[in-house]
Write a protein that holds these residues in place. Structure first.
Motif, PDB file in Angstrom:
ATOM      1  N   PRO A 153       0.815  -1.204   0.000  1.00 20.34           N
ATOM      2  CA  PRO A 153       0.000   0.000   0.000  1.00 20.34           C
ATOM      3  C   PRO A 153       0.857   1.265   0.000  1.00 20.34           C
ATOM      4  N   LYS A 154       0.245   2.390  -0.292  1.00 19.08           N
ATOM      5  CA  LYS A 154       0.945   3.664  -0.344  1.00 19.08           C
ATOM      6  C   LYS A 154       1.530   3.978   1.021  1.00 19.08           C
ATOM      7  N   PRO A 155       2.819   4.311   1.095  1.00 20.47           N
ATOM      8  CA  PRO A 155       3.442   4.603   2.394  1.00 20.47           C
ATOM      9  C   PRO A 155       2.914   5.892   3.001  1.00 20.47           C
ATOM     10  N   ASP A 156       3.164   6.055   4.303  1.00 21.15           N
ATOM     11  CA  ASP A 156       2.708   7.258   5.009  1.00 21.15           C
ATOM     12  C   ASP A 156       3.497   8.493   4.609  1.00 21.15           C
ATOM     13  N   CYS A 157       4.753   8.276   4.151  1.00 20.04           N
ATOM     14  CA  CYS A 157       5.569   9.433   3.789  1.00 20.04           C
ATOM     15  C   CYS A 157       6.541   9.065   2.677  1.00 20.04           C
ATOM     16  N   PHE A 158       7.076  10.098   2.038  1.00 20.60           N
ATOM     17  CA  PHE A 158       8.054   9.955   0.967  1.00 20.60           C
ATOM     18  C   PHE A 158       9.226  10.872   1.298  1.00 20.60           C
ATOM     19  N   LEU A 159      10.433  10.474   0.912  1.00 22.86           N
ATOM     20  CA  LEU A 159      11.627  11.235   1.271  1.00 22.86           C
ATOM     21  C   LEU A 159      12.601  11.263   0.105  1.00 22.86           C
ATOM     22  N   ASN A 160      13.126  12.458  -0.191  1.00 22.23           N
ATOM     23  CA  ASN A 160      14.141  12.588  -1.237  1.00 22.23           C
ATOM     24  C   ASN A 160      15.221  13.567  -0.809  1.00 22.23           C
ATOM     25  N   LEU A 161      16.408  13.399  -1.392  1.00 22.50           N
ATOM     26  CA  LEU A 161      17.609  14.098  -0.945  1.00 22.50           C
ATOM     27  C   LEU A 161      18.367  14.645  -2.146  1.00 22.50           C
ATOM     28  N   SER A 162      18.748  15.911  -2.072  1.00 20.89           N
ATOM     29  CA  SER A 162      19.516  16.523  -3.151  1.00 20.89           C
ATOM     30  C   SER A 162      20.620  17.399  -2.591  1.00 20.89           C
ATOM     31  N   PHE A 163      21.594  17.729  -3.455  1.00 21.42           N
ATOM     32  CA  PHE A 163      22.771  18.487  -3.048  1.00 21.42           C
ATOM     33  C   PHE A 163      22.970  19.692  -3.960  1.00 21.42           C
ATOM     34  N   THR A 164      23.437  20.783  -3.382  1.00 24.29           N
ATOM     35  CA  THR A 164      23.894  21.910  -4.190  1.00 24.29           C
ATOM     36  C   THR A 164      25.328  21.644  -4.622  1.00 24.29           C
ATOM     37  N   SER A 165      25.845  22.514  -5.466  1.00 22.75           N
ATOM     38  CA  SER A 165      27.246  22.397  -5.869  1.00 22.75           C
ATOM     39  C   SER A 165      28.165  22.489  -4.653  1.00 22.75           C
ATOM     40  N   ALA A 166      27.864  23.429  -3.754  1.00 24.24           N
ATOM     41  CA  ALA A 166      28.656  23.560  -2.532  1.00 24.24           C
ATOM     42  C   ALA A 166      28.548  22.304  -1.678  1.00 24.24           C
ATOM     43  N   GLY A 167      27.382  21.662  -1.692  1.00 27.90           N
ATOM     44  CA  GLY A 167      27.187  20.441  -0.924  1.00 27.90           C
ATOM     45  C   GLY A 167      28.006  19.285  -1.452  1.00 27.90           C
ATOM     46  N   LEU A 168      28.087  19.147  -2.781  1.00 27.32           N
ATOM     47  CA  LEU A 168      28.910  18.099  -3.361  1.00 27.32           C
ATOM     48  C   LEU A 168      30.381  18.322  -3.033  1.00 27.32           C
ATOM     49  N   THR A 169      30.784  19.581  -3.048  1.00 28.79           N
ATOM     50  CA  THR A 169      32.155  19.906  -2.665  1.00 28.79           C
ATOM     51  C   THR A 169      32.407  19.536  -1.200  1.00 28.79           C
ATOM     52  N   ALA A 170      31.447  19.852  -0.334  1.00 23.35           N
ATOM     53  CA  ALA A 170      31.586  19.541   1.089  1.00 23.35           C
ATOM     54  C   ALA A 170      31.697  18.028   1.323  1.00 23.35           C
ATOM     55  N   MET A 171      31.057  17.236   0.457  1.00 27.07           N
ATOM     56  CA  MET A 171      31.121  15.775   0.598  1.00 27.07           C
ATOM     57  C   MET A 171      32.419  15.197   0.040  1.00 27.07           C
ATOM     58  N   GLY A 172      33.192  16.022  -0.676  1.00 24.89           N
ATOM     59  CA  GLY A 172      34.483  15.560  -1.141  1.00 24.89           C
ATOM     60  C   GLY A 172      34.638  15.429  -2.644  1.00 24.89           C
ATOM     61  N   LEU A 173      33.647  15.860  -3.431  1.00 25.20           N
ATOM     62  CA  LEU A 173      33.793  15.826  -4.883  1.00 25.20           C
ATOM     63  C   LEU A 173      34.872  16.833  -5.284  1.00 25.20           C
ATOM     64  N   SER A 174      35.746  16.454  -6.189  1.00 23.05           N
ATOM     65  CA  SER A 174      36.859  17.324  -6.577  1.00 23.05           C
ATOM     66  C   SER A 174      36.395  18.420  -7.530  1.00 23.05           C
ATOM     67  N   ALA A 175      37.188  19.475  -7.625  1.00 22.60           N
ATOM     68  CA  ALA A 175      36.874  20.566  -8.541  1.00 22.60           C
ATOM     69  C   ALA A 175      36.840  20.067  -9.980  1.00 22.60           C
ATOM     70  N   GLN A 176      37.711  19.135 -10.325  1.00 18.90           N
ATOM     71  CA  GLN A 176      37.727  18.582 -11.676  1.00 18.90           C
ATOM     72  C   GLN A 176      36.437  17.816 -11.955  1.00 18.90           C
ATOM     73  N   GLN A 177      36.003  17.022 -11.004  1.00 20.39           N
ATOM     74  CA  GLN A 177      34.742  16.306 -11.178  1.00 20.39           C
ATOM     75  C   GLN A 177      33.579  17.281 -11.298  1.00 20.39           C
ATOM     76  N   LEU A 178      33.538  18.261 -10.432  1.00 19.50           N
ATOM     77  CA  LEU A 178      32.435  19.213 -10.437  1.00 19.50           C
ATOM     78  C   LEU A 178      32.371  20.002 -11.742  1.00 19.50           C
ATOM     79  N   SER A 179      33.507  20.188 -12.394  1.00 17.23           N
ATOM     80  CA  SER A 179      33.534  20.949 -13.650  1.00 17.23           C
ATOM     81  C   SER A 179      32.766  20.260 -14.766  1.00 17.23           C
ATOM     82  N   SER A 180      32.445  18.967 -14.590  1.00 15.60           N
ATOM     83  CA  SER A 180      31.678  18.244 -15.602  1.00 15.60           C
ATOM     84  C   SER A 180      30.173  18.457 -15.449  1.00 15.60           C
ATOM     85  N   PHE A 181      29.743  19.098 -14.367  1.00 20.37           N
ATOM     86  CA  PHE A 181      28.325  19.305 -14.105  1.00 20.37           C
ATOM     87  C   PHE A 181      27.798  20.520 -14.876  1.00 20.37           C
TER      88      PHE A 181
END
Length: 474
Positions: free
Chosen positions: A62-90
């Motif tokens: 059956p349909k759950p009581d709640c739904f949850l989703n998670l997203s990141f800003t560019s600064a957030g991806l950097t904070a998690m450890g994504l490199s500047a080179q990787q981020l440049s592909s976004f």
């Protein structure tokens, strides 16, 4: 070569399907401990430690009581450890963020809508890292219980900058009184939905909404690393405050000049009557709500002179829904399929009672989802909503140009445009050589103000796992 079938278990649910809920809460978060944040992400992916599980595109019953989703800003991806080179592909606009002068100017976030005036810490794009969105079917107690669980979990690794609530209004309306959530693009490969309003528009290629699949140009959007490059997506998160009293005053002020009542003028500005009936199918009066299969099943251009509305005499070319989705009209940018967006938004704030006016904040909050912020969200707002030059020169059947389309539009979208009183305008097309009898309304102010925003990246489930492990290896 055909795209492979979408792995629904790897796609965050809000990208491909609407949840049809009554309540929502969007947490705006700043990462303080990347390692602990990684552990929290893993727990949310697994639904462990007593936490709700990230919702995927796989429908469950059956349909759950709640739904949850998670997203990141560019600064957030950097904070998690994504490199500047990787981020440049976004996506380039995603990298800049919604608060950058370039992005803000492009979408009309200027003046009272400028980022420096935004609420909830959203004015500082560098500190906004994560958006965690909770949707609840109908129970306020579930919203508060799950919110408490989430706050306890992220309290040790992220700072809560703000939480924006939302609540559905009766009959699925927005504060301006229009019935909402009628039209969404049909995405190739998305889960079928009985609630999707049928239309006669072509289905949009998967790659317009998910990275790694073919898009309408024949290419695909991808990023580095590969773990983030399949089944992920971007979104523009927006808090849009609606001045209901101001919009009502606009209608009352201009109805006489427009030579129509306020409800007809409201329909002309939107392209739909407030009950959802499109002007193309009900040009003269609102009438009863049309069957679901008709509400979104129309075009603007036809070879049959009796049904053609190339010149906008039924539905003004500058109306909101025609600007946002020109369908088969001739417009700049290769037409509708190249610039569609999925909108997941709900009203916030109390319903407005004109008999008891108040100054409570109210409006619309949610996500505008796409695989390219530049080519979809920003293009749509800048080139179609905020420009009078979005329509190519057009003539009706047989070459008729009694009301040439170039003369039938001016100004910006009444809803989403900047609309300074010194240069705002909206054109009501009238029969006459080269638009000579058109009625132009001028001098009105904007009635929707941006109160917050962020450009977000929704990783796939595999992508979330990758990010969860990144801080430990960086």
């Amino acid at each position: 070569m055909a795209d492979p079938a979408i792995d629904y278990d790897d796609v965050q649910g809000t990208i491909l399907r609407g949840y049809r809920v009554d309540l929502a809460r969007h947490f705006i978060l700043s990462i303080t401990n990347p390692q602990a944040t990684g552990r929290l992400i893993e727990a949310l992916v697994e639904g462990s430690n007593g936490l709700p599980k990230i919702t995927t595109a796989r429908r469950v019953m059956p349909k759950p009581d709640c739904f949850l989703n998670l997203s990141f800003t560019s600064a957030g991806l950097t904070a998690m450890g994504l490199s500047a080179q990787q981020l440049s592909s976004f996506d380039a606009s995603f990298q800049l963020g919604a608060t950058s002068p370039k992005s803000a100017t492009t979408v009309g976030d200027v003046g009272s809508s400028a980022p420096e005036n935004w609420i909830g810490g959203l004015n500082n794009g560098a500190q906004v890292h994560v958006l965690l969105s909770l949707w609840v079917a109908e129970s306020g107690s579930v919203l508060e219980t799950v919110s408490a669980q989430l706050r306890s979990a992220f309290g040790g690794c992220m700072t809560e900058l703000y939480a924006q609530d939302a609540a559905a209004l009766p009959d699925n309306k927005v504060h301006f009184g229009y019935r909402d959530s009628i039209a969404q693009p049909t995405v190739i490969g998305a889960p079928p939905s009985k609630r999707q309003t049928p239309d006669d528009q072509p289905a949009v290629k998967t790659g317009e909404f998910l990275l790694g699949y073919q898009n309408e140009t024949g290419g695909s959007y991808r990023v580095s690393p590969v773990e983030l490059s399949i089944n992920s997506s971007y979104a523009a998160f927006r808090i849009l405050e609606q001045d209901v009293a101001g919009f009502d005053a606009l209608l009352a002020s201009y109805a006489g000049e427009a030579e129509m009542d306020t409800e007809k003028l409201a329909a002309q500005i939107c392209g739909r009557w407030r009950n959802g009936n499109p002007l193309e199918l009900a040009p003269d009066k609102q009438g009863p709500v049309l069957p679901t299969e008709q509400l979104n099943n129309f075009t603007y251009v036809s070879s049959d002179a009796a049904t053609d509305d190339t010149l906008g005499f039924n539905c003004p070319i500058g109306s909101h829904i025609r600007r946002s989705n020109p369908r088969n009209g001739a417009v700049v940018g290769a037409g509708s399929p190249h610039h569609r967006i999925v909108r997941r938004a709900m009203p916030y704030g109390p319903a407005y009672d004109p008999q008891h006016p108040d100054t409570e904040a109210r409006g619309l909050v949610g996500y505008f989802i796409n695989a390219s912020v530049i080519n979809q969200f920003e293009f749509l707002i800048s080139q179609w909503n905020n420009s009078s030059e979005f329509v190519m020169a057009a003539t009706g059947p047989g070459g008729q140009n009694a009301g040439n389309a170039v003369f039938n539009i001016s100004g910006e979208d009444v809803f989403l445009g900047v609309n300074n009183p010194t240069d705002s305008s909206f054109t009501l097309p009238r029969e006459g050589p080269l638009g000579s009898k058109n009625k132009e309304l001028t001098g009105f102010s904007r009635t929707i103000t941006t109160r917050g925003g962020a450009y977000c990246f929704f990783p796939s489930i595999k992508g979330l796992r990758y990010l969860a492990g990144l801080p430990q290896t960086s």
